[in-house]
Motif scaffolding. Sequence first.
Motif, PDB file in Angstrom:
ATOM      1  N   ALA A  95      53.465  38.525  31.121  1.00  0.00           N
ATOM      2  CA  ALA A  95      52.059  38.832  30.840  1.00  0.00           C
ATOM      3  C   ALA A  95      51.936  39.652  29.563  1.00  0.00           C
ATOM      4  CB  ALA A  95      51.429  39.591  32.010  1.00  0.00           C
ATOM      5  N   ILE A 127      53.804  32.668  29.352  1.00  0.00           N
ATOM      6  CA  ILE A 127      53.292  34.039  29.432  1.00  0.00           C
ATOM      7  C   ILE A 127      51.778  33.985  29.468  1.00  0.00           C
ATOM      8  CG2 ILE A 127      53.138  36.261  28.232  1.00  0.00           C
ATOM      9  CD1 ILE A 127      55.836  35.593  26.919  1.00  0.00           C
ATOM     10  N   ASP A 128      51.172  34.743  30.377  1.00  0.00           N
ATOM     11  CA  ASP A 128      49.710  34.787  30.482  1.00  0.00           C
ATOM     12  C   ASP A 128      49.141  35.937  29.655  1.00  0.00           C
ATOM     13  OD1 ASP A 128      49.487  32.609  32.171  1.00  0.00           O
ATOM     14  OD2 ASP A 128      49.500  33.808  34.005  1.00  0.00           O
ATOM     15  N   VAL A 130      46.436  38.532  29.763  1.00  0.00           N
ATOM     16  CA  VAL A 130      45.676  39.048  30.903  1.00  0.00           C
ATOM     17  C   VAL A 130      44.612  40.074  30.511  1.00  0.00           C
ATOM     18  CG1 VAL A 130      47.543  38.601  32.523  1.00  0.00           C
ATOM     19  CG2 VAL A 130      47.449  40.805  31.353  1.00  0.00           C
TER      20      VAL A 130
END
Length: 336
Positions: A95, A127-128, A130
Amino acid sequence: MKCVRRGRKSGGTYVKIGKLTNEDLEKFVIGRLRIDRKEVLLGAGIGIDCAVLDLKGQYCTVSTDPITAASSDAGRLAVHVSANDVAASGAEPFAMLVTMLVPASYTLKELGALMDEIFLEASALHIDIVGGHTEVTDAVTRPVISVAAMGKADKVLRYTDIAAGDSIVLTKTCGIEGALILCADHEEEAAAFLTQEDKALLGQMRGMLSVIKEARIAKDAGAIAMHDITEGGVYGAVYEMAEAAGLGAVVDTAAIPINPVARKACAHLGLDPYRLISSGSLLIAQKGDTRPLLSALREAGISACVVGTFAPSGLVTNRGERILPPAQDELFRLKS
């Protein structure tokens, strides 16, 4: 921990653009911090790019980095430099928080394109994004992007576990990121020395910026510690690893592979490729026989070689030249 010097007066002494010296970083930044929370397993320190949090047995690695030296590919670079720090700690990045400061001259279309670049690069790494912060400000003249990356790990790799005699392994070639920035930001000068083959290689190099894959392989092969090569180049990364380990090192300069485009760019612009920002390459401290590690990397299509050895004291090349603390990266020296 990283800290960037600015061209302003501080404490009666003018500071230069680039990283603070280790002495100033310790005196004015790190030395003023203390860790009070039991969850913080590893905090700020010279040469330490990631903090490690112990969340009831699950380790969370956190790192943050800004992109200030590049005007092209800034979004792509921002994702990789923070993800690489986390990967080099032995963790899996999952993240990110993204802060974007853009000048008033920026258009909404440009902002959208920059965010697309960041999102697509992060997504390719699984990968986010966020959260974060986006702001238009007259404090900057071009976009400044800062990314905070988070990773998870079942084991913490520590520089203090490195011992004298451990080998220093380098992946790929040094100067990948530096060459991309130099050729993009000095396009007219680059046209004087870039061949068609060089231009094709530059396109391939954009896909070489991540060290996540080699970090995972190295960890599985028993790596003691790792360091991605960013500001200050190979020499700077070796210095920071040795400093954090309380050791010295002997570096075989002739064994360090230099990216061919970086070699040309540095020769043309009068820069030192060994001190040029080099995201995309990873330094690995390995104990004992390095052949299994080198074989595993090469089987995965990642070139690697031994470029030195950690020593009880002293930081030198095999030719007897001292490796000094990282100061200005060659990119900033060019701009100063």
